[in-house]
Design a protein around this motif. Sequence first.
Motif, PDB file in Angstrom:
ATOM      1  N   ASP A  64       0.846  -1.192   0.000  1.00 54.54           N
ATOM      2  CA  ASP A  64       0.000   0.000   0.000  1.00 54.54           C
ATOM      3  C   ASP A  64       0.886   1.248   0.000  1.00 54.54           C
ATOM      4  OD1 ASP A  64      -1.728   2.073   0.416  1.00 54.54           O
ATOM      5  OD2 ASP A  64      -2.579   1.270   2.285  1.00 54.54           O
ATOM      6  N   PRO A  65       0.893   2.022  -1.093  1.00 54.51           N
ATOM      7  CA  PRO A  65       1.774   3.201  -1.148  1.00 54.51           C
ATOM      8  C   PRO A  65       1.422   4.259  -0.114  1.00 54.51           C
ATOM      9  CG  PRO A  65       0.330   3.125  -3.063  1.00 54.51           C
ATOM     10  CD  PRO A  65       0.108   1.857  -2.306  1.00 54.51           C
ATOM     11  N   ALA A  66       0.220   4.213   0.431  1.00 59.09           N
ATOM     12  CA  ALA A  66      -0.170   5.174   1.456  1.00 59.09           C
ATOM     13  C   ALA A  66       0.421   4.817   2.818  1.00 59.09           C
ATOM     14  CB  ALA A  66      -1.692   5.251   1.549  1.00 59.09           C
ATOM     15  N   THR A  67       0.933   3.603   2.948  1.00 58.52           N
ATOM     16  CA  THR A  67       1.533   3.154   4.204  1.00 58.52           C
ATOM     17  C   THR A  67       3.045   3.330   4.118  1.00 58.52           C
ATOM     18  OG1 THR A  67      -0.209   1.503   4.493  1.00 58.52           O
ATOM     19  CG2 THR A  67       1.804   1.176   5.756  1.00 58.52           C
ATOM     20  N   THR A  68       3.612   4.090   5.047  1.00 59.66           N
ATOM     21  CA  THR A  68       5.069   4.265   5.068  1.00 59.66           C
ATOM     22  C   THR A  68       5.709   3.023   5.675  1.00 59.66           C
ATOM     23  OG1 THR A  68       5.131   5.226   7.289  1.00 59.66           O
ATOM     24  CG2 THR A  68       4.757   6.756   5.429  1.00 59.66           C
ATOM     25  N   PRO A  69       6.986   2.808   5.415  1.00 59.90           N
ATOM     26  CA  PRO A  69       7.672   1.689   6.077  1.00 59.90           C
ATOM     27  C   PRO A  69       7.579   1.774   7.596  1.00 59.90           C
ATOM     28  CG  PRO A  69       8.971   2.428   4.225  1.00 59.90           C
ATOM     29  CD  PRO A  69       7.842   3.412   4.382  1.00 59.90           C
ATOM     30  N   ASP A  70       7.632   2.976   8.142  1.00 58.01           N
ATOM     31  CA  ASP A  70       7.491   3.137   9.594  1.00 58.01           C
ATOM     32  C   ASP A  70       6.136   2.623  10.059  1.00 58.01           C
ATOM     33  OD1 ASP A  70       9.398   5.005   8.519  1.00 58.01           O
ATOM     34  OD2 ASP A  70       9.474   5.948  10.484  1.00 58.01           O
ATOM     35  N   GLU A  71       5.095   2.987   9.313  1.00 57.64           N
ATOM     36  CA  GLU A  71       3.741   2.541   9.687  1.00 57.64           C
ATOM     37  C   GLU A  71       3.600   1.032   9.531  1.00 57.64           C
ATOM     38  OE1 GLU A  71       1.368   6.646   8.454  1.00 57.64           O
ATOM     39  OE2 GLU A  71       1.654   5.057   6.962  1.00 57.64           O
ATOM     40  N   ALA A  72       4.196   0.474   8.485  1.00 64.10           N
ATOM     41  CA  ALA A  72       4.132  -0.977   8.299  1.00 64.10           C
ATOM     42  C   ALA A  72       4.828  -1.697   9.442  1.00 64.10           C
ATOM     43  CB  ALA A  72       4.760  -1.372   6.960  1.00 64.10           C
ATOM     44  N   LEU A  73       5.974  -1.166   9.878  1.00 60.75           N
ATOM     45  CA  LEU A  73       6.693  -1.777  11.006  1.00 60.75           C
ATOM     46  C   LEU A  73       5.887  -1.631  12.292  1.00 60.75           C
ATOM     47  CD1 LEU A  73       9.142  -3.115  12.308  1.00 60.75           C
ATOM     48  CD2 LEU A  73      10.209  -0.830  12.440  1.00 60.75           C
ATOM     49  N   HIS A  74       5.358  -0.447  12.521  1.00 60.77           N
ATOM     50  CA  HIS A  74       4.575  -0.206  13.733  1.00 60.77           C
ATOM     51  C   HIS A  74       3.386  -1.162  13.823  1.00 60.77           C
ATOM     52  CE1 HIS A  74       1.546   1.992  16.205  1.00 60.77           C
ATOM     53  NE2 HIS A  74       2.599   2.210  16.951  1.00 60.77           N
ATOM     54  N   SER A  75       2.662  -1.280  12.730  1.00 61.52           N
ATOM     55  CA  SER A  75       1.499  -2.173  12.703  1.00 61.52           C
ATOM     56  C   SER A  75       1.925  -3.629  12.926  1.00 61.52           C
ATOM     57  CB  SER A  75       0.779  -2.029  11.357  1.00 61.52           C
ATOM     58  OG  SER A  75      -0.270  -2.953  11.268  1.00 61.52           O
ATOM     59  N   ALA A  99      16.654  -6.285  14.700  1.00 63.97           N
ATOM     60  CA  ALA A  99      17.075  -5.173  13.874  1.00 63.97           C
ATOM     61  C   ALA A  99      16.316  -5.303  12.561  1.00 63.97           C
ATOM     62  CB  ALA A  99      18.582  -5.217  13.640  1.00 63.97           C
ATOM     63  N   VAL A 100      15.958  -4.175  11.957  1.00 64.83           N
ATOM     64  CA  VAL A 100      15.066  -4.203  10.796  1.00 64.83           C
ATOM     65  C   VAL A 100      15.621  -3.345   9.661  1.00 64.83           C
ATOM     66  CG1 VAL A 100      12.722  -3.672   9.978  1.00 64.83           C
ATOM     67  CG2 VAL A 100      13.073  -4.461  12.338  1.00 64.83           C
ATOM     68  N   GLY A 101      15.529  -3.873   8.463  1.00 67.57           N
ATOM     69  CA  GLY A 101      15.819  -3.102   7.252  1.00 67.57           C
ATOM     70  C   GLY A 101      14.665  -3.272   6.281  1.00 67.57           C
ATOM     71  N   ILE A 102      14.147  -2.163   5.787  1.00 69.24           N
ATOM     72  CA  ILE A 102      13.029  -2.185   4.837  1.00 69.24           C
ATOM     73  C   ILE A 102      13.385  -1.301   3.650  1.00 69.24           C
ATOM     74  CG2 ILE A 102      10.600  -1.589   4.440  1.00 69.24           C
ATOM     75  CD1 ILE A 102      10.123  -1.962   7.457  1.00 69.24           C
ATOM     76  N   LEU A 103      13.099  -1.796   2.467  1.00 73.56           N
ATOM     77  CA  LEU A 103      13.287  -1.019   1.240  1.00 73.56           C
ATOM     78  C   LEU A 103      12.052  -1.220   0.373  1.00 73.56           C
ATOM     79  CD1 LEU A 103      15.267   0.616  -0.613  1.00 73.56           C
ATOM     80  CD2 LEU A 103      15.893  -1.595  -1.593  1.00 73.56           C
ATOM     81  N   ARG A 104      11.510  -0.102  -0.125  1.00 74.57           N
ATOM     82  CA  ARG A 104      10.353  -0.187  -1.031  1.00 74.57           C
ATOM     83  C   ARG A 104      10.579   0.772  -2.191  1.00 74.57           C
ATOM     84  NH1 ARG A 104       4.647   1.304   1.219  1.00 74.57           N
ATOM     85  NH2 ARG A 104       5.608   3.341   1.296  1.00 74.57           N
ATOM     86  N   ILE A 105      10.368   0.263  -3.381  1.00 75.57           N
ATOM     87  CA  ILE A 105      10.580   1.062  -4.582  1.00 75.57           C
ATOM     88  C   ILE A 105       9.232   1.336  -5.234  1.00 75.57           C
ATOM     89  CG2 ILE A 105      11.669   1.129  -6.842  1.00 75.57           C
ATOM     90  CD1 ILE A 105      13.805  -0.762  -5.697  1.00 75.57           C
ATOM     91  N   ALA A 106       8.926   2.606  -5.374  1.00 75.14           N
ATOM     92  CA  ALA A 106       7.720   3.017  -6.095  1.00 75.14           C
ATOM     93  C   ALA A 106       8.154   3.575  -7.450  1.00 75.14           C
ATOM     94  CB  ALA A 106       6.958   4.056  -5.287  1.00 75.14           C
ATOM     95  N   GLU A 107       7.221   4.107  -8.182  1.00 73.97           N
ATOM     96  CA  GLU A 107       7.514   4.570  -9.541  1.00 73.97           C
ATOM     97  C   GLU A 107       8.722   5.515  -9.595  1.00 73.97           C
ATOM     98  OE1 GLU A 107       4.937   6.820 -12.859  1.00 73.97           O
ATOM     99  OE2 GLU A 107       4.013   5.113 -11.848  1.00 73.97           O
ATOM    100  N   ASN A 108       8.692   6.575  -8.821  1.00 73.31           N
ATOM    101  CA  ASN A 108       9.794   7.544  -8.809  1.00 73.31           C
ATOM    102  C   ASN A 108      10.303   7.805  -7.402  1.00 73.31           C
ATOM    103  OD1 ASN A 108       9.922   8.110 -11.595  1.00 73.31           O
ATOM    104  ND2 ASN A 108       8.054   9.330 -11.390  1.00 73.31           N
ATOM    105  N   GLN A 109      10.178   6.816  -6.536  1.00 70.26           N
ATOM    106  CA  GLN A 109      10.519   7.054  -5.140  1.00 70.26           C
ATOM    107  C   GLN A 109      11.046   5.777  -4.508  1.00 70.26           C
ATOM    108  OE1 GLN A 109       7.422   9.078  -2.975  1.00 70.26           O
ATOM    109  NE2 GLN A 109       7.950   8.062  -1.072  1.00 70.26           N
ATOM    110  N   VAL A 110      12.018   5.921  -3.652  1.00 70.11           N
ATOM    111  CA  VAL A 110      12.527   4.794  -2.867  1.00 70.11           C
ATOM    112  C   VAL A 110      12.326   5.139  -1.400  1.00 70.11           C
ATOM    113  CG1 VAL A 110      14.555   3.435  -2.240  1.00 70.11           C
ATOM    114  CG2 VAL A 110      14.234   4.180  -4.617  1.00 70.11           C
ATOM    115  N   ASP A 111      11.601   4.291  -0.686  1.00 67.20           N
ATOM    116  CA  ASP A 111      11.405   4.450   0.754  1.00 67.20           C
ATOM    117  C   ASP A 111      12.243   3.405   1.458  1.00 67.20           C
ATOM    118  OD1 ASP A 111       9.381   6.420   0.427  1.00 67.20           O
ATOM    119  OD2 ASP A 111       7.905   4.830   0.074  1.00 67.20           O
ATOM    120  N   HIS A 112      12.832   3.803   2.569  1.00 64.34           N
ATOM    121  CA  HIS A 112      13.604   2.825   3.326  1.00 64.34           C
ATOM    122  C   HIS A 112      13.482   3.106   4.811  1.00 64.34           C
ATOM    123  CE1 HIS A 112      16.425   6.157   3.330  1.00 64.34           C
ATOM    124  NE2 HIS A 112      16.956   5.586   4.394  1.00 64.34           N
TER     125      HIS A 112
END
Length: 157
Positions: A64-75, A99-112
């Motif tokens: 879900d692009p509306a969910t940030t990695p922080d929110e996904a971890l929190h949930s 320890a946690v590492g998250i990477l998500r690639i969207a069309e023009n954005q990388v969230d980590h």
Amino acid sequence: MRAVLATQTGSPSRPNEDWAAIAPNALVVLDGLSAPAGDVSGCRHGTPWYVRQLGLRIMVGLPDPATTPDEALHSAIQTVANLHSGSCDLSHLGTPAAAVGILRIAENQVDHLVLADIAVLLRTVTGTRVHTDTRVDHVAQAERSAVFQHPLGTVSR
Ligand SMILES: [Zn+2]
């Protein structure tokens, strides 16, 4: 995205406490933390169970692009904490963590997201960028110093 996974058990006498998964646009890596062998834990499930449960739930929240990695971890943390309900003492200092590492690639954005001693390296057309959580360097410095006085694999405390 091109990704390669490798993991190795921290000790031959303990189960692997790592967990990782790759999806077409996301990557999650967990490095489980547990009490030293012989110490009591407040959790009857154990660290391998914990990292599996947490990792799967993080992956569920990432598409879900509306969910940030922080929110996904929190949930995911809240959901997994509820799975211990009634059977484990999560206030115990020996309770599993990761320890946690998250990477998500969207069309023009990388969230980590990086939490504790995991590094995320991004190689782009402009070079390689390393993302780390430097807060870990400032936690329990006296205890970390005492630990590093002993060679790995020794039973000294
Ligand atoms: Zn538990």
